[in-house]
Structure formats: C-alpha cells, structure tokens
Design an enzyme around this catalytic site. Sequence first.
Site, short mmCIF file in Angstrom:
data_model
loop_
_atom_site.label_atom_id
_atom_site.label_comp_id
_atom_site.label_asym_id
_atom_site.label_seq_id
_atom_site.Cartn_x
_atom_site.Cartn_y
_atom_site.Cartn_z
N HIS A 209 2.44 3.34 -1.71
CA HIS A 209 1.38 2.45 -1.23
C HIS A 209 1.96 1.35 -0.34
CE1 HIS A 209 -1.94 -0.61 -1.78
NE2 HIS A 209 -2.49 0.39 -1.17
N GLU A 351 -11.26 -2.21 6.64
CA GLU A 351 -9.95 -2.55 6.08
C GLU A 351 -9.66 -4.04 6.03
OE1 GLU A 351 -6.64 -0.66 8.06
OE2 GLU A 351 -5.27 -1.29 6.49
N HIS A 370 -9.25 -7.97 -2.15
CA HIS A 370 -7.94 -8.12 -2.79
C HIS A 370 -7.65 -9.61 -3.05
CE1 HIS A 370 -5.76 -4.19 -2.71
NE2 HIS A 370 -6.66 -3.89 -1.80
#
Length: 684
Positions: A209, A351, A370
């Site tokens: 990742h 994104e 996030h």
Amino acid sequence: MSDAKKNLLLFFDRPTEPCFMQKGEEKTFFRMPTNYYPDKYKSASNVLENRFSDGASRTIEVRNIALPNLSLPMELPYNDQFSLFVPKHRRMAGKLIDIFMNMRDLEDLQSVCSFCQMRINPYMFNYCLSVAILHRDDTKGLTIPTFAETFPDKFMDPKVFRRAREVSTVLNAGDRLPVLIPQNYTAAESEPEQRVAYFREDIGINLHHWHWHLVYPFDAENRAIVDKDRRGELFYYMHQQIIARYSVERMCNDLGRPRRYNDFRQPIEEGYFPKLDSQVASRAWPPRFAGSTIRDLDRPVDQIRSDVSQLETWRDRFLEAIENMAIILPNGRQMPLNEETGIDILGNLMESSIISRNRGYYGDMHNMGHVFISYSHDPDHRNLEQFGVMGDSATAMRDPIFYRWHAYIDDIFHLYKAKLPPYAQEKLDFPGIRVSGVGVEGAGGANELRTQWEQSTVELGRGLDFTPRGSVLASFTHLQHDDFSYVISVNNTSGSGVMGTVRLFAAPALDEGGRPLAFDEQRRLMIELDKFTQAIPAGSSTIRRNSLDSSVTIPYERTFRNQSNRPGDPGSAEAAEFDFCGCGWPHHMLIPKGTQRGYPMVLFCMISNWNEDRVMQDLVGACNDAASYCGIRDRKYPDRRPMGFPFDRPTAANSLADFLTPNMAVADCTIRFTDATRQRAARR
Ligand code: CUO
C-alpha cells in the site's frame, strides 16, 4: 552503474543519523562543505570530518552548490510525523519532489540530498527522494531499499527494537540470532476483529500500500508524475480489490463483510490501539478508542480547518454527479461520464489528486476522510497529539476503519458502475474459443488449496539508528500457501491459432449464513488471481500456469528485498529485473486463509479476445509482472478492458452459471488451512 547514482541509496541508510557519519556497508564518508553542516555541528565540523573519515573505505566529495529555496519543506519539524493525506504536508512534499526532480545532474542531487538529510523531516525526505528516484530519467534502474528496513518502526512492535539494540550492542554481527516479532500482539482474542489482524498488520500488505501511493503520488508540481494512464481508475480498482480480499478474509474467519462507514455523525464502533512507536518522533502512535466520533477539525499547526459537514457536502456532490452521469467543471459546464473515461475521472476526483477536474467543487473527499478519522482523538490539537495510523499510507491498513472507509468509497464507485449498461454477450464471448474446464493442482490434489503460517526474517540493521553496525534480523510470522498450478482446457474451433487473455478470479461460494451467494454480491467479492496473454493453437489444448507467475503479486523476495541480496552486478540485466518492483500484492497473501474444514470458493476462468484487449506498446524493462494492481512504469495499463472486467458491472444474470459464455468456466475449490508454522525455506 555510476557511483553518483548508487550513492543516492546511502541516504536511505540509518535515516536519522547525519550523513557525515559513515553510511552503508562500505563505510562511505560524505565530505561536505562546512556550510552544509547544521548549526549545532558547524563549529565542530573539522573534528567530525576527521573522526568519521577515519576508517572509511570510500569518500564522497559533496559538490558545493547554490542551494534551492527549501523553506517550505523545512516547515515540517524534523521530529514530527508526516502524512500524505494532510494537505499542508502534501504541498511541502510536492515542493521537495519538484526540487529533487529539477536538480540538473546526479552530483547536484547528491548535494541537495546531503543538505536535506540532516534538516528535513526523515519520513518526508525518504518519500520525496523515493518519488524522485522512481521518476527521474537518470535514476532509473535504482532499487530503493524496502521501506520496512528503513523505517521498521512503522511495521512492528517497538519491543523488537529494544531487543534488537541489545543484541546489536552485546554481540558481533555474526553471532546475532533473529529477534522474534510476536504474532497478534495488538489485541486479545476477545476482540473479534483480531481474527483478521494477520491480514491488516501483515508487513507485506502494508508495504504494498505504501509503495502503491509512492508510485502514484497525488501531488507534485511536475504534472507528469501524477498524470499517469488510467490512474483514477487504478485508484478505484486497487482499493476495490483490497476490500474484496479483506471481505473474503473476514468471511473465512466467521466475520461479516466490512460495514461501510457512511454516517459520519455516528460513533465508530471499532477501536484500534496500534502499539507502534515512531522512532523519529519519539512518540507512540495514538490509539482510537471504541465509540469515537469524527469531529470538526481546527488544527492551526497542520493548517487544517474543516468541518464534518464539508465531507458530507462533497459526498452529496459525488452522488449528484453519478445521478446525472456528468460532473460539473470549474467553468460551470457539465462533462458527461462515459463508459470509456467515467471511472477514471471519478477516481481522480475522489482520491483526490492534482489532476482532479474540479477540486474546488468535489473537494478532497477520500484524503480528508483519512484525515478526519486519524485526528478523531485530538481534532483541535489541544492535547498536542499527532495523527493516528489512518494518516499514513504505510500504516493505514492496520486499522479496521480503513476497510470501512474504503468500503464506502467503493460503494460510491459501484453506484456509478451500476448506471452503465451490462456487458452485451458479444463483449463477453470469444467466438470459436471454448473453455471446457478449469481447475487447480497442488500439494492438496485437485481443486484444494493449502495454507498455513510461515516464519520469515527481515533485516533491521539499516533502520536501527545510533547502534553498532551490521545485520540484525527479526523473524515474523505470516500467512503462506502451497504453490499450485491452474489447469485450463481449451478448444479452439476457429481453424487457426489465436491470442487470448486468460483472466482468473476466485470468490466465496457461500454467504456468511452458509447460503449460496447471490451473484450480484459474489461478483463484488471476486478477487483477481492472475491475468496473462496466451497463444491458443487450433484444436484442443491445455494451459498450465504456475501460481508464482501471478500478475497480481510480486515474489516474496521483492516485498522484503534486501539490497545486499540483489542478484547480478549493479546495472546488469539481471539486477534490472529487480528494480522498481516494490509495488505488487505480496505473493504470500495471494490466497485467503480458508478454514481448517476447507473453505468453499469458486474459481473462474475467462479467455477474452486479445485483439480487443491489447495495448500496443513495447514492454522493455523490468517489473511488468505485477501490473494488475500497479500498472507498468511509464507505460499504459496493459489491458484495454475496464479494470475488474468482466465483474465490474452488474448484469441481468442471477447466477454465475447464468453469466457464463462458452469462453468461460468455473470450478468449485476449497482452501484448507493448517494451524501450524513452518520456517521459510532457503530463498527460492
Ligand atoms: Cu490507499 Cu485510502 O488510499 O489509502
């Protein structure tokens, strides 16, 4: 390979030790202009130079150049955490990448690096230099050491470092035994989520990742670094596959599929206590208590001020765009979302990256999700805490909320895909080609895959700053499967040889209650296992394909590669094979864990017409072998079909059997897990 090029790798060695100390196995000394020394060392620069040049086997003369303006990247304190998701950090990193990209030659790059290495936040320095090495023409073919070796603190229990320091201080390198990293150390068995900790906390998965986001940065002043072929679509697809894989892994462990995190006002049930320490920041990563709720952010230190309602507004705008099948451009015009480019446009908006078509309107939804989650414990910085693991692409996948957030993002993409027409029969079929059977063969016999635990080692020496030098190994336990082969029977009645693309997927056969999965759910759980081009002769033939050759995975050695184990002479073709290869799903996680009873899966094989799939380009160079989730460096994505084809869209078929055209076949398989640990054999 030129020395100047190879020298850059020394900046990855012991990241917080100043570069005037000896670096690397060859004990290299950097002789720097006095003005490069940080103030605290300047008055002693002569003494330091004498001390560290003594006994060095190589000396690098650092060129004294007029240094670029580094004030923006230097704003991040040296000992802070660094997050790609925090907009201010992204801007600082974007600037530094730009500086590294624009240095006119390798010697100048080396100069600016030696100046930066002692001043710039080590995480940011490492990230920006890695991006520059991956994208500069004159640094191609250079292997960046694996991030787990440079910053092992992001991947393992800090107790390991204490023990490693002890071992490296007391024993000479040759006498040191590996330090053991415990398995399952972050929560007790009474926490159900712990059953999939082996997946979330797998070093290889987290490395993949991190590496993916390194290959696909979302901010840089040089647009070409960001603007890669189908990157928005790949953002969607790679993360969709993570969710599918994690869902299957949960189902193997009697857990339901991840619940979407779609109500930002509700508490997050899952807590997460990472048990990681940042060696650079000298702080423990903050935990998130069960029942935390994200709150409005006001952190002047990070220049973040954002309300939860902002996230909701952006979300509503995505839903509106999908409803209208068109996005709004900054000039107020509409841009339709079509079958060709719609998913790519949405992926970039979501994104989001600098190639988002309208960041002003669609905002920064995924990244800020996030950020909100990673600051839920200290949204206004009153406790002077830094972000939690969700704030860092190297650690985010450890936390159960990662999958709930991405399951929601995936769901939004899915809403879009559901608006596209189902694939017509002629898009699916390959006239003249009939797949009459598919199966797997391995140690478990026909159609049984076998998994168990395996113990391997990783090198810590490179990341243990300010300790005696030399190798220190740590051994850790991860899932592994026995190698196997796919066996595919084909009948080609077209009268001549043709080229096909073989597409292999697998999905669970049953839902959490033991009932057959509805096809629409099953298709979203399809995990890609492999995809390859195959010549198919006229008549009947059998294709055998080794699981090790998967286009999804990179070999174990590459996930955990060690510079010194690099094959061949530097610069040779053999060594080049090894380069730029950190991105790729770790091979040891190709197959879900299964169960001891045997977990039923369905294996799917399709052969599509290569004339409709192919992308004309030459594939010189290395690392074309994990393209499914990572693409190919400097090239187009090597498959013209939508990513996830043929399962990326809903269909009218109500079972997998109904869906099949003659060029497809399925087989029932089981994955049998043995609860035993074997030692990893010598490197294959
Ligand atoms: Cu990879 Cu959310 O993008 O972590």
